[in-house]
Scaffold this active site. Structure first.
Site, mmCIF file in Angstrom:
data_model
loop_
_atom_site.group_PDB
_atom_site.id
_atom_site.type_symbol
_atom_site.label_atom_id
_atom_site.label_comp_id
_atom_site.label_asym_id
_atom_site.label_seq_id
_atom_site.Cartn_x
_atom_site.Cartn_y
_atom_site.Cartn_z
ATOM 1 N N GLN A 149 -5.029 -2.370 9.517
ATOM 2 C CA GLN A 149 -4.861 -3.632 8.807
ATOM 3 C C GLN A 149 -5.509 -4.769 9.610
ATOM 4 O OE1 GLN A 149 -3.659 -3.833 5.735
ATOM 5 N NE2 GLN A 149 -4.056 -6.026 5.653
ATOM 6 N N LYS A 155 0.840 -1.202 0.000
ATOM 7 C CA LYS A 155 0.000 0.000 0.000
ATOM 8 C C LYS A 155 0.877 1.255 0.000
ATOM 9 C CE LYS A 155 -3.797 -2.455 2.230
ATOM 10 N NZ LYS A 155 -4.729 -2.663 3.318
ATOM 11 N N ASP A 215 -11.082 2.510 4.105
ATOM 12 C CA ASP A 215 -11.474 1.133 3.778
ATOM 13 C C ASP A 215 -12.978 0.983 3.557
ATOM 14 O OD1 ASP A 215 -9.564 -0.852 3.516
ATOM 15 O OD2 ASP A 215 -9.299 -1.105 5.678
HETATM 16 N N1 LIG Z 1 -7.975 -3.067 6.639
HETATM 17 C C1 LIG Z 1 -8.018 -4.067 5.745
HETATM 18 N N2 LIG Z 1 -7.490 -5.248 6.060
HETATM 19 C C2 LIG Z 1 -7.543 -6.248 5.149
HETATM 20 C C3 LIG Z 1 -8.104 -6.036 3.864
HETATM 21 C C4 LIG Z 1 -8.650 -4.769 3.585
HETATM 22 O O1 LIG Z 1 -9.206 -4.514 2.483
HETATM 23 N N3 LIG Z 1 -8.579 -3.809 4.550
HETATM 24 N N4 LIG Z 1 -8.062 -7.030 2.908
HETATM 25 C C5 LIG Z 1 -7.200 -8.179 3.107
HETATM 26 C C6 LIG Z 1 -5.757 -7.982 2.740
HETATM 27 N N5 LIG Z 1 -5.440 -6.953 1.762
HETATM 28 C C7 LIG Z 1 -5.636 -5.665 2.073
HETATM 29 O O2 LIG Z 1 -5.203 -5.190 3.076
HETATM 30 C C8 LIG Z 1 -4.679 -7.261 0.586
HETATM 31 C C9 LIG Z 1 -4.599 -8.524 0.079
HETATM 32 C C10 LIG Z 1 -3.786 -8.801 -1.030
HETATM 33 C C11 LIG Z 1 -3.063 -7.787 -1.622
HETATM 34 C C12 LIG Z 1 -2.149 -8.035 -2.766
HETATM 35 O O3 LIG Z 1 -1.697 -7.103 -3.382
HETATM 36 N N6 LIG Z 1 -1.842 -9.279 -3.052
HETATM 37 C C13 LIG Z 1 -0.895 -9.608 -4.116
HETATM 38 C C14 LIG Z 1 0.038 -10.698 -3.641
HETATM 39 C C15 LIG Z 1 0.885 -10.302 -2.490
HETATM 40 C C16 LIG Z 1 1.711 -11.493 -2.004
HETATM 41 O O4 LIG Z 1 2.577 -11.929 -2.746
HETATM 42 O O5 LIG Z 1 1.465 -11.957 -0.886
HETATM 43 C C17 LIG Z 1 -1.675 -10.131 -5.324
HETATM 44 O O6 LIG Z 1 -2.798 -10.638 -5.144
HETATM 45 O O7 LIG Z 1 -1.135 -10.054 -6.422
HETATM 46 C C18 LIG Z 1 -3.166 -6.526 -1.133
HETATM 47 C C19 LIG Z 1 -3.955 -6.251 -0.038
HETATM 48 C C20 LIG Z 1 -7.202 -8.576 4.584
HETATM 49 N N7 LIG Z 1 -7.024 -7.455 5.437
#
Ligand SMILES: Nc1nc2c(c(=O)[nH]1)N[C@@H](CN(C=O)c1ccc(C(=O)N[C@@H](CCC(=O)O)C(=O)O)cc1)CN2
Length: 284
Positions: A97, A53, A120
């Site tokens: 988070q 982020k 969020d």
């Molecule tokens: N406050 C929040 N917490 C969480 C949220 C949210 O929307 N708000 N969602 C999920 C986690 N999440 C955001 O925070 C999130 C998940 C995945 C990714 C991402 O970019 N994933 C990459 C891979 C990253 C890796 O290699 O591990 C991808 O999919 O290409 C970003 C944000 C739970 N918590």
């Protein structure tokens, strides 16, 4: 048949390019948008997401405000960090988070946030505004799913959508977005208490799999030509991402989001959208 890829990385890059221009305009007006994050504990997944982020912020010109607390942080210490960001004029919007460590009252933390700084869209007031069809910051992952479907021309209007999962970040708000008059989808929400998941999945034009259960959606569960969005994340013994969707689904579906590279980057892009929109509102 091989499904068309719903490329979240490319779509997020286009969104970020648009935001870069909007941030430049804001800066000319003397406003620098700032995203705050509160990260509690040392979960490697959460650390990676938060780092991503802030990388995105740097790319588009949004300022970063990072608060990190140890896994041993008390409810009061986390609440103090929330109050601090509520008051910080450099912070346009922020997120806590999730998940928070066991024993922390997550709902109380969310309720304490200033709803106008809720990047969020998960504050109860903003979720309530969504229910009432009033303007509100939209929850990032569900909005990322919608944006991806629109980008690739997947018909949402009248579609039968099955959402698997009922968590606060995706499963709960996803049907709220899909059933707005502007989307007009028909949604079935499935979860661990669903008796015959396969029967529901087989009827779906669009599947949003957000259960966090590895390879839950199998090729034989999917209607040929359906759009399948893989939101769930499990980890293999080697730490690699394993999605909710079996790789064989790509041979049956019409569209599929890769995981990684699908909904994850979209979640991050929509977060930036919420911050920039909040900053734009502040200048009128
Ligand atoms: N406050 C929040 N917490 C969480 C949220 C949210 O929307 N708000 N969602 C999920 C986690 N999440 C955001 O925070 C999130 C998940 C995945 C990714 C991402 O970019 N994933 C990459 C891979 C990253 C890796 O290699 O591990 C991808 O999919 O290409 C970003 C944000 C739970 N918590």
């Amino acid at each position: 048949m091989s499904a068309q890829i719903l490329d979240g990385k490319a779509t997020a890059a286009a969104i970020k390019s648009d935001l870069t221009a909007r941030v430049a305009v804001l800066k000319e007006k003397g406003v620098t948008p700032g995203l705050g994050t509160i990260l509690v504990g040392d979960d490697p997944g959460s650390q990676k997401y938060v780092a991503g982020k802030h990388r995105d912020c740097a790319q588009v010109g949004i300022a970063s405000i990072q608060r990190e607390l140890p896994a041993t942080a008390t409810q009061e210490e986390i609440e103090a960090a929330v109050r601090e960001l509520n008051e910080d004029p450099a912070c346009t919007g922020y997120i806590v988070q999730l998940p928070l460590p066991k024993g922390i009252d997550e709902n109380r933390i969310l309720e304490l946030m200033d709803p106008d700084k809720d990047a969020d869209g998960l504050h109860p007031m903003n979720l309530g505004r969504l229910v009432l069809n009033e303007p509100a910051p939209l929850p990032c992952t569900p909005n990322g799913v919608l944006t991806l479907l629109r980008q690739y021309g997947v018909e949402i209007k009248g579609a039968e959508v099955v959402v698997v999962g009922r968590g606060v970040t995706i499963g709960r708000p996803m049907p709220l977005l899909l059933t707005r008059r502007s989307e007009n989808a028909t949604v079935t929400q499935c979860h661990t208490g669903t008796r015959d998941l396969s029967a529901h999945l087989k009827r779906a034009d669009i599947i949003v799999a957000a259960a966090g259960s590895a390879h839950l959606v199998r090729p034989e569960d999917v209607k040929p030509g359906a759009a399948v969005l893989d939101v769930g994340v499990s980890r293999s013994a080697e730490g690699k991402i394993v999605g909710d969707v079996h790789p064989g689904v790509a041979e049956v579906a019409g569209w599929i989001s890769p995981n990684p590279g699908g909904v994850g980057p979209m979640t991050r892009a929509q977060l930036l959208v919420n911050v920039v929109e909040a900053a734009e509102r502040s200048v009128g």
